[in-house]
Scaffold this active site. Structure first.
Site, mmCIF file in Angstrom:
data_model
loop_
_atom_site.group_PDB
_atom_site.id
_atom_site.type_symbol
_atom_site.label_atom_id
_atom_site.label_comp_id
_atom_site.label_asym_id
_atom_site.label_seq_id
_atom_site.Cartn_x
_atom_site.Cartn_y
_atom_site.Cartn_z
ATOM 1 N N ARG A 1 -2.355 6.922 3.358
ATOM 2 C CA ARG A 1 -2.585 6.022 1.924
ATOM 3 C C ARG A 1 -1.506 5.257 1.831
ATOM 4 O O ARG A 1 -2.046 3.865 1.375
ATOM 5 C CB ARG A 1 -2.245 6.940 1.409
ATOM 6 C CG ARG A 1 -3.241 8.783 0.481
ATOM 7 C CD ARG A 1 -3.177 8.804 -0.611
ATOM 8 N NE ARG A 1 -2.381 10.143 -0.211
ATOM 9 C CZ ARG A 1 -1.769 11.795 0.302
ATOM 10 N NH1 ARG A 1 -3.068 11.456 0.828
ATOM 11 N NH2 ARG A 1 -1.319 11.913 0.184
ATOM 12 N N TYR B 1 -2.262 1.603 0.970
ATOM 13 C CA TYR B 1 -1.464 1.194 -0.200
ATOM 14 C C TYR B 1 -0.703 -0.732 0.032
ATOM 15 O O TYR B 1 -0.730 -1.321 -1.018
ATOM 16 C CB TYR B 1 -0.092 1.491 -0.929
ATOM 17 C CG TYR B 1 -0.982 2.928 -1.246
ATOM 18 C CD1 TYR B 1 -1.862 3.424 -1.821
ATOM 19 C CD2 TYR B 1 0.165 4.095 -1.360
ATOM 20 C CE1 TYR B 1 -2.315 3.860 -2.130
ATOM 21 C CE2 TYR B 1 -0.565 5.792 -2.068
ATOM 22 C CZ TYR B 1 -1.355 5.524 -1.995
ATOM 23 O OH TYR B 1 -1.727 7.183 -2.993
ATOM 24 N N TYR C 1 -3.662 3.069 -12.500
ATOM 25 C CA TYR C 1 -4.125 4.553 -13.848
ATOM 26 C C TYR C 1 -2.551 4.433 -13.953
ATOM 27 O O TYR C 1 -1.777 5.021 -13.341
ATOM 28 C CB TYR C 1 -5.229 5.670 -12.812
ATOM 29 C CG TYR C 1 -4.600 6.970 -13.733
ATOM 30 C CD1 TYR C 1 -6.128 6.655 -14.385
ATOM 31 C CD2 TYR C 1 -4.174 7.621 -13.750
ATOM 32 C CE1 TYR C 1 -5.800 8.076 -15.391
ATOM 33 C CE2 TYR C 1 -4.553 8.965 -14.673
ATOM 34 C CZ TYR C 1 -5.267 8.768 -15.757
ATOM 35 O OH TYR C 1 -5.457 10.127 -16.076
#
Lengths: 98, 255
Positions: free
Chosen positions: B54, B58, B80
């Site tokens: 991840r 990113y 979010y």
């Protein structure tokens, strides 16, 4: 038939609907001529039909980890476990490009 | 963050006034809602790949946003919940943009933490409240205070070094339980919480014993809350010092 996304936004904004019971919400959506999928989701919690209506768009939870890890590309700066100094507050806009 | 309820007027204005909007959202319906607000919403979801770190994803998010910033566009990233909580790339892209002389700032949002306090009726000021990403508790030596609340984030990913998985499993969570058992009894009741994303949903709240944590289904969006296990212990030494100061200065407000 009213737009499902607009109806969801309207429910989210309305104090009388946001915390209404499932039955009350389903009745209100029925009066608004919402889709069967949305009424079913509100009444029973079953969102399968709603997912079909809206096209099954799946999302992974974003940003799910901040922790260190073994990466394929080592990054000295970001892999540092030492807390970093807080970033400076917004600069004087006159000193920036935009 | 609940669709329709938790987008601030100022955040919405930023979205509407941007030239391009990048979106990292946890729900496809919320993404569709965002698309009603702006004609050029670009989802960052496709950068995720199974097994891919991840952190690599990113970094790519930062690069793709900065490409538009460098092209002179007014760029808005929509994340979010709160963009600065458990979120690496929003902080990073602001840092990079500022370093290159661009104006950049973050608008706060309503996070899962905010919803948790409201839905569970917890006031973090009452007994104090610690927050940890669950893996950090395992990777590092941290001090837990069982007299306050303990909030553990991303327990489903406990112990993941790869940054490529969305869950680890019972054996990993068992290690976490054994660590927590140093400060909490195995029958201590904990809360598994997930806030409502759609306004037709209710918050999801489950209560289980600590010993059962490895064996219950858990998603990356769920948060584990451990209520206090011990009473607050008066600090008699410091209280005596404060009493002595009160006698010296009186209890009226000091100038």
């Amino acid at each position: 038939m009213p737009d499902t996304i607009e109806l969801l936004e309207a429910i989210g904004k309305d104090a009388s609907l946001r915390h209404a019971s499932a039955d009350e919400l389903a009745a209100a959506l029925g009066e608004a001529q919402a889709s069967e999928a949305l009424i079913t989701a509100a009444a029973t919690g079953d969102k399968e039909q709603l997912a079909v209506e809206l096209g099954h768009r799946q999302c992974d939870p974003p940003q799910v980890s901040q922790g260190p890890g073994h990466e394929e590309e080592p990054d000295q700066e970001d892999g540092d476990d030492t807390p970093q100094r807080s970033p400076a507050p917004d600069r004087d806009p006159s000193s920036t490009k935009r | 963050m609940t669709l329709g309820s938790h987008l601030t007027p100022l955040a919405r204005s930023h979205i509407e006034q941007a030239d391009v909007v990048f979106a990292a959202l946890s729900n496809g319906v919320v993404e569709m809602w965002l698309e009603r607000m702006h004609p050029d919403v670009r989802s960052l979801q496709p950068y995720y790949k199974p097994g891919k770190s991840r952190m690599k994803t990113y970094r790519e998010w930062v690069q793709v946003m900065m490409t538009e910033v460098r092209a002179g566009k007014r760029v808005c990233g929509v994340f979010y919940g709160h963009p600065g909580i458990f979120a690496w790339s929003p902080h990073k892209v602001i840092e990079v943009a500022r370093a290159e002389g661009f104006e950049a700032h973050m608008e706060p949002g309503i996070s899962a933490e905010d919803c948790l306090y409201a839905d569970l009726g917890i006031d973090p000021g009452r007994f104090g409240c610690q927050h940890f990403e669950a893996s950090q508790l395992l990777f590092y030596e941290r001090r837990i205070d069982p007299a306050g609340y303990l909030v553990l984030w991303q327990v489903a990913l406990t112990g993941d070094w790869s940054l490529g998985r969305l869950e680890t499993g019972p054996a990993y969570r068992q290690v976490l339980v054994e660590l927590l058992n140093r400060d909490y009894p195995l029958d201590h009741e904990l809360i598994i919480y997930r806030g409502a994303t759609l306004p037709i949903e209710k918050p999801c709240v489950r209560r289980i014993a600590l010993r059962d944590l490895p064996h219950v289904p858990l998603t990356a969006e769920e948060t584990v809350v451990l209520p206090p296990a011990t009473p607050l212990k008066p600090n008699s030494v410091i209280r005596d010092r404060l009493n002595a100061l009160d006698k010296l200065y009186g209890t009226s407000t000091l100038a």
